[in-house]
Motif scaffolding. Sequence first.
Motif, PDB file in Angstrom:
ATOM      1  N   ALA A   8      -2.179   9.179   5.468  1.00  0.00           N
ATOM      2  CA  ALA A   8      -3.202   8.128   5.495  1.00  0.00           C
ATOM      3  C   ALA A   8      -4.478   8.600   6.179  1.00  0.00           C
ATOM      4  O   ALA A   8      -4.435   9.346   7.169  1.00  0.00           O
ATOM      5  N   ALA A  48       1.082   3.717  -3.262  1.00  0.00           N
ATOM      6  CA  ALA A  48       0.631   5.099  -3.056  1.00  0.00           C
ATOM      7  C   ALA A  48       1.747   6.075  -3.394  1.00  0.00           C
ATOM      8  O   ALA A  48       1.509   7.115  -4.033  1.00  0.00           O
ATOM      9  N   GLY A  73       0.815  -1.207   0.000  1.00  0.00           N
ATOM     10  CA  GLY A  73       0.000   0.000   0.000  1.00  0.00           C
ATOM     11  C   GLY A  73       0.844   1.251   0.000  1.00  0.00           C
ATOM     12  O   GLY A  73       0.589   2.196  -0.767  1.00  0.00           O
ATOM     13  N   LEU A 100       2.174  10.994   1.740  1.00  0.00           N
ATOM     14  CA  LEU A 100       1.582   9.775   2.291  1.00  0.00           C
ATOM     15  C   LEU A 100       0.843  10.099   3.581  1.00  0.00           C
ATOM     16  O   LEU A 100       1.250   9.714   4.682  1.00  0.00           O
ATOM     17  N   TRP A 118      -4.917   7.659   0.365  1.00  0.00           N
ATOM     18  CA  TRP A 118      -4.394   6.432   0.974  1.00  0.00           C
ATOM     19  C   TRP A 118      -5.180   6.168   2.248  1.00  0.00           C
ATOM     20  O   TRP A 118      -5.229   7.024   3.134  1.00  0.00           O
TER      21      TRP A 118
END
Length: 389
Positions: free
Chosen positions: A279, A206, A202, A277, A217
């Motif tokens: 999340a 991403a 993941g 990134l 994400w």
Amino acid sequence: MQETGTGQEAFPAAGGGDVDVLVIGGGQAGLAAGYYLNRLRRDEASGRSGPAPSFAILHANREPGGAWQDYWASLELFSPAAYSSLPGYQMPAWTGQGNPAAGHVTEYLSRYEARYDLRVYRSVRATAVHAAADGEYITDTTRGRWTSRAVISATGTWNTPYLPQLPGAELFEGRQLHTADYRGADPFAGLNVVVVGGGNSGAQIAADLAPAASVTWVTRKPPRYLPDDVDGRELFRIATRHVRALAAGEPSPGTAASLGDIVAVPPVREARDAGLLQARPMFSRFLPNGVEWENGEQSAADVILWCTGFRPGLAHLQPLSLRTRNGAPATEPPPATRSADSRGLFFLGYGDWCGPASATLIGVGAAARETVAAAASAAAAHPVGSPRP
């Protein structure tokens, strides 16, 4: 019909054959098993040991390289080439940036197979393994039937992706893909992509998509990065130390999971440090053109890319009616992961339940050595072709 590798035997006219040990799967785990089976043959030829078991390796793919030939081009190993090798032959040095890319690994596995002239039969998919009354195994394939005294199942997980089911999935008008479908960022340029999964795949996908697509994400829990200096070498060391401590009846010094879930390889580290990134928690349901969170917030989505892992590819073993424990076949403890239900059946390379780091290039060798020794012993108890009891 010549198959692969210098001197590789041709298929019998009708396909199939009789061997002592049949290895199902010709990726990194199957090749590591082949190396140790081949070494037994060399030891026999030199007089250092008794008769070696005959063997064959069945590989469903047309080309060598296992799942590595299907990975996206920018995927790289967690460790340098010198620490990412199968037994007996060190991976050639990588001259590109970072760690070796997937294509380099595919080429290495192809060379490995040829170097040891392994008996790999291509485009052969095992469809059903049966236990015969006399203790033999009968393996039906797409190209004939094989008889053996032992079976090493090394089919991996790549062909059995796991996709969660969420409300509204049937209404979603976009595409749902999995890690196994991802080949690179170009097809997603300008699209809204929701990447689901808080593990290595993941994070890496991403990061790979971020420059080309609008990426959201999402993870079930906040992502945990391992320390930046931790790579595959350290992960293997930690896993081995854990298993050895348990085997000695000592408290575990800890596992890699205690450090984090994501190896901060350079592309992930760069995307993380650039703020790409970020999340979000898992969404709660699908909409026709996107997804919705528990708080009612909605986001547009053209693609949902599930990086949610895989399951062991074991459909060929269904006729054996094996019991399961914690989602995996019931086995005796590693280092040789023997089935608890079928004494001549072994598992190799599916994950830590088959030995520490056995799903990695650096880790599968130790598990393969022990598994081959146990499988050869099982086959020696009643070699194929000997009189029936």
